[in-house]
Enzyme design. Structure first.
Site, PDB file in Angstrom:
ATOM      1  N   LYS A 191       0.838  -1.203   0.000  1.00  0.00           N
ATOM      2  CA  LYS A 191       0.000   0.000   0.000  1.00  0.00           C
ATOM      3  C   LYS A 191       0.868   1.247   0.000  1.00  0.00           C
ATOM      4  O   LYS A 191       0.625   2.208   0.754  1.00  0.00           O
ATOM      5  CB  LYS A 191      -0.965  -0.027   1.184  1.00  0.00           C
ATOM      6  CG  LYS A 191      -1.858  -1.276   1.165  1.00  0.00           C
ATOM      7  CD  LYS A 191      -2.689  -1.399   2.415  1.00  0.00           C
ATOM      8  CE  LYS A 191      -3.579  -2.643   2.362  1.00  0.00           C
ATOM      9  NZ  LYS A 191      -2.820  -3.914   2.393  1.00  0.00           N
ATOM     10  N   ARG A 192       1.860   1.255  -0.870  1.00  0.00           N
ATOM     11  CA  ARG A 192       2.808   2.354  -0.943  1.00  0.00           C
ATOM     12  C   ARG A 192       2.163   3.582  -1.580  1.00  0.00           C
ATOM     13  O   ARG A 192       1.207   3.488  -2.344  1.00  0.00           O
ATOM     14  CB  ARG A 192       4.041   1.947  -1.747  1.00  0.00           C
ATOM     15  CG  ARG A 192       4.842   0.790  -1.152  1.00  0.00           C
ATOM     16  CD  ARG A 192       5.372   1.148   0.232  1.00  0.00           C
ATOM     17  NE  ARG A 192       6.418   0.245   0.662  1.00  0.00           N
ATOM     18  CZ  ARG A 192       6.359  -0.547   1.728  1.00  0.00           C
ATOM     19  NH1 ARG A 192       5.267  -0.550   2.458  1.00  0.00           N
ATOM     20  NH2 ARG A 192       7.364  -1.312   2.066  1.00  0.00           N
TER      21      ARG A 192
END
Length: 257
Positions: free
Chosen positions: A86-87
């Site tokens: 979930k960058r």
């Protein structure tokens, strides 16, 4: 390997969230053996393997080394890889994340967070196209509290739906054949939302977390990647190869009923 080939495989993704406390006195060694055994046994039944980066990062340098080893092993077995981190960040930092997980592992996918603005996602999309990978953008997540932000009405529509419409337009520029390299994360715990989002984004692959332990059921349809982690990697709450095989069979049976 092109990640989009995962969409032609059985629509089940194995989530790997390692729990070292379940693996005895030499946890990393046992975890390595167990994961490789599960990959090999389940490979014909899977679309991809998804690695939850936080659990590996929590193990320190040895954990990151194990992540790289297991990701490489999955790819050797012909299994596409999804890095679930979930960058999301701005400018050069987004570019660095894209290099780390998309360009370093060609043909893989990465989950990203859109809440810094769609412009921050461009480096990920470009890297996915260059590496024959994919990006899965958080749209409607599987957790019960997701509606606090994602369901907020903006000009009469939920925020997640406005995001879907913008991503669908953006994704057309990264489309190759039937599918775009811009995918979306939509929780299997919200099956009615999956249908709504599919109407707005017919060419986006969907990563559907929440199958199994969170109560979601496998969903049928083209471009859907049903993801099970604890229920598949640790059936019954422990390492169990035979249990993992049985759980995979049960998921597949649910998809044909």
């Amino acid at each position: 390997m092109d990640f989009l080939l995962a969409l032609s495989r059985p629509p089940l993704v194995l989530g790997v969230d390692p729990r070292p406390e379940l693996h005895g006195p030499e946890p990393l060694s046992h975890l390595r053996r167990y994961a490789l055994e599960v990959f090999e046994a389940l490979a014909p039944k899977l679309a991809a393997v998804k690695f939850q980066l936080a659990f590996f990062e929590a193990l320190g340098p040895e954990g990151f080394g194990l992540l790289c080893e297991l990701a490489s092993a999955a790819r050797v077995m012909g299994l596409p890889v999804i890095f679930d981190g979930k960058r999301g960040d701005i400018g050069s930092t987004a570019e660095a994340y894209a290099r780390a997980y998309l360009l370093r592992f060609p043909g893989s996918a990465l989950t990203v967070n859109p809440y810094l603005g769609l412009d921050t996602l461009t480096p990920f999309f470009q890297a996915a196209r260059e590496s024959q990978g994919a990006v899965f953008v958080l749209v409607k997540t599987s957790n019960p509290g997701s509606g606090f932000l994602q369901d907020l009405l903006v000009e009469g529509r939920p925020l997640y739906l406005r995001l879907v419409e913008a991503l669908a337009r953006k994704g057309e520029g990264y489309r190759e054949g039937e599918w775009s390299r811009v995918g979306m994360v939509v929780g299997a715990t919200y099956p009615e939302v999956v249908l709504t989002v599919r109407e707005k984004a017919p060419h986006a692959p969907f990563l559907l977390p929440g199958v199994g332990a969170q109560g979601g059921r496998p969903l049928k349809g083209p471009g859907l990647l049903n993801t099970a982690s604890r229920a598949l990697f640790y059936p019954g709450g422990r390492p169990d190869l035979e249990g993992a095989l049985q759980a995979a069979e049960d998921f597949h049976r649910a998809l044909v009923e």
